[in-house]
Scaffold this active site. Sequence first.
Site, PDB file in Angstrom:
ATOM      1  N   LEU A  54       0.985  -1.293   0.259  1.00  0.00           N
ATOM      2  CA  LEU A  54       0.214  -0.141  -0.048  1.00  0.00           C
ATOM      3  C   LEU A  54       1.038   1.213  -0.031  1.00  0.00           C
ATOM      4  O   LEU A  54       2.033   1.321   0.795  1.00  0.00           O
ATOM      5  CB  LEU A  54      -1.090   0.127   1.339  1.00  0.00           C
ATOM      6  CG  LEU A  54      -1.706  -1.172   1.253  1.00  0.00           C
ATOM      7  CD1 LEU A  54      -2.605  -0.979   2.755  1.00  0.00           C
ATOM      8  CD2 LEU A  54      -3.087  -1.093   0.581  1.00  0.00           C
ATOM      9  N   ASP A  55       0.250   2.259  -0.673  1.00  0.00           N
ATOM     10  CA  ASP A  55       1.153   3.522  -0.543  1.00  0.00           C
ATOM     11  C   ASP A  55       1.387   4.157   0.997  1.00  0.00           C
ATOM     12  O   ASP A  55       0.426   3.560   1.781  1.00  0.00           O
ATOM     13  CB  ASP A  55       0.450   4.680  -1.327  1.00  0.00           C
ATOM     14  CG  ASP A  55       0.298   4.397  -2.803  1.00  0.00           C
ATOM     15  OD1 ASP A  55       1.117   3.545  -3.402  1.00  0.00           O
ATOM     16  OD2 ASP A  55      -0.676   5.030  -3.501  1.00  0.00           O
ATOM     17  N   ARG A  56       2.403   4.717   1.323  1.00  0.00           N
ATOM     18  CA  ARG A  56       2.543   5.140   2.310  1.00  0.00           C
ATOM     19  C   ARG A  56       1.519   5.808   3.072  1.00  0.00           C
ATOM     20  O   ARG A  56       1.034   5.417   4.408  1.00  0.00           O
ATOM     21  CB  ARG A  56       3.611   6.198   2.512  1.00  0.00           C
ATOM     22  CG  ARG A  56       4.231   6.820   3.959  1.00  0.00           C
ATOM     23  CD  ARG A  56       4.669   8.094   3.863  1.00  0.00           C
ATOM     24  NE  ARG A  56       5.950   8.156   3.394  1.00  0.00           N
ATOM     25  CZ  ARG A  56       6.963   7.963   4.136  1.00  0.00           C
ATOM     26  NH1 ARG A  56       6.908   7.923   5.293  1.00  0.00           N
ATOM     27  NH2 ARG A  56       8.236   8.057   3.424  1.00  0.00           N
ATOM     28  N   ARG A 154      -5.821   6.579  -7.123  1.00  0.00           N
ATOM     29  CA  ARG A 154      -5.339   7.903  -7.276  1.00  0.00           C
ATOM     30  C   ARG A 154      -5.309   8.461  -8.740  1.00  0.00           C
ATOM     31  O   ARG A 154      -5.697   9.609  -9.039  1.00  0.00           O
ATOM     32  CB  ARG A 154      -3.988   8.054  -6.520  1.00  0.00           C
ATOM     33  CG  ARG A 154      -4.207   7.630  -5.080  1.00  0.00           C
ATOM     34  CD  ARG A 154      -2.795   7.566  -4.364  1.00  0.00           C
ATOM     35  NE  ARG A 154      -2.108   8.932  -4.210  1.00  0.00           N
ATOM     36  CZ  ARG A 154      -0.927   9.027  -3.947  1.00  0.00           C
ATOM     37  NH1 ARG A 154      -0.163   7.840  -3.588  1.00  0.00           N
ATOM     38  NH2 ARG A 154      -0.401  10.070  -4.002  1.00  0.00           N
TER      39      ARG A 154
END
Length: 239
Positions: A54-56, A154
Amino acid sequence: MVKVAPEIIFENDHFIVINKPPGLLSIPDREGKEVSLKLLLQQKYGEIFTVHRLDRETSGIIVFAKDPETHKFLSQAFEERAVEKYYLGIVTGTLPDKQKTIEAPITENMVKRGVMIIHKRGKPAITDYEVQEEFGKFSLVQFRIHTGRTHQIRVHMQYIGHPLVCDELYGDGIPVKISSFKRNYKLSKNEEEEKPILARTGLHAQRLHFTDMEGKSYDFEAEMPKDMRALLTQLRKNS
């Protein structure tokens, strides 16, 4: 440091399921100087294998394997789209289509490294979305992704003109404050300036459904973190 400790949702001898707090890297970055979820798990379990990431800034559900066989099996399941992945996101504006499939190929921007773009030379990317609630300036949307491209949700939401709130790469990156949607908002006496309710990309990995090597089916859910819940509470009060 990460303010909230990662929550273990489930574990057995073969894999571990975590609710990752926002702000924590899934795996070490190139420099390897920062704490990552994988590093924390390695300190506790020894050998740990990355299945997906997962993205930060994205909170929510993530799986790590404990042995090479499970790692291979689950990585393949993710790759072959045999895993159901659901997210919740707070996006800007009101979407004209309340339910839609976005199919637009994604690749890395050759000029800006680390930024993804829609381009015909990109890899196929498919995102289903369904609007859950509308608040005028913002909407709560559930996503199901059928592919696992970097920054997929996103990029797709930017592409249709409704980026995720606070998204620095694909949106305006502006933290959400109550004053931005509540009329006549006043600071309390002990506040010098208004603190944002949400100051990171408003995306949460909500649910994962998959089958293990033995054919056993699992369906996991991760509770949305405090910052997104707080924003939704205020939006419901003031919309």
